[in-house]
Write an enzyme that holds these catalytic residues in place. Structure first.
Site, PDB file in Angstrom:
ATOM      1  N   LYS A  86       0.784  -1.283   0.022  1.00  0.00           N
ATOM      2  CA  LYS A  86       0.135   0.129   0.153  1.00  0.00           C
ATOM      3  C   LYS A  86       1.010   1.041   0.019  1.00  0.00           C
ATOM      4  O   LYS A  86       0.448   2.019  -0.716  1.00  0.00           O
ATOM      5  CB  LYS A  86      -0.979  -0.242   1.232  1.00  0.00           C
ATOM      6  CG  LYS A  86      -2.185  -1.025   1.096  1.00  0.00           C
ATOM      7  CD  LYS A  86      -2.629  -1.297   2.374  1.00  0.00           C
ATOM      8  CE  LYS A  86      -3.811  -2.655   2.226  1.00  0.00           C
ATOM      9  NZ  LYS A  86      -4.375  -2.942   3.604  1.00  0.00           N
ATOM     10  N   GLN A 138      -4.596  -1.696   9.865  1.00  0.00           N
ATOM     11  CA  GLN A 138      -4.322  -3.079   9.279  1.00  0.00           C
ATOM     12  C   GLN A 138      -4.994  -4.213   9.855  1.00  0.00           C
ATOM     13  O   GLN A 138      -4.708  -4.088  11.307  1.00  0.00           O
ATOM     14  CB  GLN A 138      -2.892  -3.272   8.760  1.00  0.00           C
ATOM     15  CG  GLN A 138      -2.744  -4.378   7.977  1.00  0.00           C
ATOM     16  CD  GLN A 138      -3.339  -4.623   6.657  1.00  0.00           C
ATOM     17  OE1 GLN A 138      -3.587  -3.581   5.921  1.00  0.00           O
ATOM     18  NE2 GLN A 138      -3.963  -5.646   6.124  1.00  0.00           N
ATOM     19  N   ASP A 156     -11.053   2.467   4.348  1.00  0.00           N
ATOM     20  CA  ASP A 156     -11.557   1.178   4.398  1.00  0.00           C
ATOM     21  C   ASP A 156     -13.040   0.950   3.913  1.00  0.00           C
ATOM     22  O   ASP A 156     -13.433  -0.048   3.648  1.00  0.00           O
ATOM     23  CB  ASP A 156     -11.129   0.466   5.420  1.00  0.00           C
ATOM     24  CG  ASP A 156      -9.656  -0.176   5.627  1.00  0.00           C
ATOM     25  OD1 ASP A 156      -9.269  -0.659   4.344  1.00  0.00           O
ATOM     26  OD2 ASP A 156      -9.034  -0.476   6.391  1.00  0.00           O
TER      27      ASP A 156
HETATM   28  N1  GUN Z   1      -6.688  -6.889   6.085  1.00  0.00           N
HETATM   29  C1  GUN Z   1      -6.878  -7.712   4.995  1.00  0.00           C
HETATM   30  N2  GUN Z   1      -7.550  -7.029   4.051  1.00  0.00           N
HETATM   31  C2  GUN Z   1      -7.764  -5.721   4.783  1.00  0.00           C
HETATM   32  C3  GUN Z   1      -8.461  -4.303   4.315  1.00  0.00           C
HETATM   33  O1  GUN Z   1      -8.859  -4.087   3.190  1.00  0.00           O
HETATM   34  N3  GUN Z   1      -8.195  -3.431   5.274  1.00  0.00           N
HETATM   35  C4  GUN Z   1      -7.716  -3.561   6.112  1.00  0.00           C
HETATM   36  N4  GUN Z   1      -7.596  -2.494   7.352  1.00  0.00           N
HETATM   37  N5  GUN Z   1      -7.073  -4.553   6.809  1.00  0.00           N
HETATM   38  C5  GUN Z   1      -7.217  -5.561   6.193  1.00  0.00           C
END
Ligand code: GUN
Length: 274
Positions: A48, A92, A115
């Site tokens: 990311k 995350q 998100d």
């Molecule tokens: N863990 C796995 N996929 C995601 C996501 O799309 N966002 C977040 N914050 N954590 C994740």
């Protein structure tokens, strides 16, 4: 059979995001919080960060030890909410067990919740109102389907998996696009029968589940699963070599949903509400 080429489409999305970012007067600033040392999470967060750099979005990764207490995390989020420089916040997942994930998600300002997991954003999604952000993975999947002109209206879409991150928002977003949606999960007794009637299958389970004799000819298959098989090879929920000759479109793993999720998150991170 046609490939849903997430790698190629994600590059196009990222190009558009880059252009959009360059035209913004207030530059986006994404803050990603990573608690603990879950190895896949570290890789995702790094991807990311790299994608943000590529499209000109400033980003900051805040790494905290696994014994960070809930209040410390809540205080950090509060500070980021108040910080006018910060336009996007994401924590995350998964979080260590002693931290209440729901409390953390609720603490994020919905206008910075890139998100799309905050109850206000989820509620608006369910009500068919415009949330600040749509969850990245299902939004990325719809971008991928759109690129290949795959219609959802009137189609039977079967979503396998009911997580808050993928299954539930995916089902809702397909419903909002006038698909007839069936959500299957580990307690669904007649999965084979249901999948046989699917025009669109979205599998987000994390284990091999869809076999060739289950799929209808002309179906569209989207594989969200990503894990390592017993030989250490990256694979998805679908046995690609076996199933792909029997369907119309299929997304590969890797190179399908994964890059689309990142591109979709960058699309979200480029939106500035403050
Ligand atoms: N863990 C796995 N996929 C995601 C996501 O799309 N966002 C977040 N914050 N954590 C994740």
């Amino acid at each position: 059979m046609n490939i849903l080429d997430g790698k190629k489409v994600s590059e196009k999305v990222l190009e558009n995001v880059k252009e959009r970012v360059s035209s913004l007067s207030k530059k986006p600033y994404l803050n990603v919080i990573l608690v603990g040392d879950d190895a896949p999470s570290k890789i995702y967060v790094n991807n990311k960060r790299k994608a943000a750099e590529k499209v000109g979005i400033r980003s900051n990764v805040i790494e905290l030890p696994s014994d960070t207490d809930e209040q410390t995390l809540l205080d950090l989020i509060k500070n980021l909410n108040y910080d006018d420089e910060v336009t996007g916040i994401m924590v995350q997942l998964p979080l260590p067990e002693h931290i209440n994930k729901n409390k953390i998600v609720e603490a994020i300002n919905p206008g910075k919740d890139v998100d799309g997991f905050h109850p206000e954003n989820v509620g608006k999604l369910v009500l068919g109102l415009e949330p600040y952000f749509y969850p990245a993975t299902p939004q990325g999947i719809l971008m991928l389907l759109d690129e290949y002109n795959i219609q959802t209206e009137g189609k039977h879409a079967v979503v396998i998996g009911r997580s808050n991150i993928v299954g539930k928002p995916m089902a809702q977003m397909l419903l909002n696009r006038n698909a007839t949606v069936t959500v299957c999960h580990s307690f669904t007794p007649n999965l084979d029968e249901i999948i046989k009637t699917a025009d669109i299958i979205v599998s987000a389970v994390g284990k091999k589940i869809v076999r060739c004799k289950m799929v209808k000819k002309n179906s569209v298959i989207v594989d969200v699963g990503i894990f390592r098989d017993s030989n250490g090879k990256l694979t998805g929920d679908i046995d690609f070599d076996v199933v792909s000759p029997f369907c119309d479109f299929i997304s590969p793993v890797p190179g399908g949903v994964g890059p689309m999720t990142i591109a979709s998150l960058m699309y979200n991170a480029s939106k500035v509400y403050i």
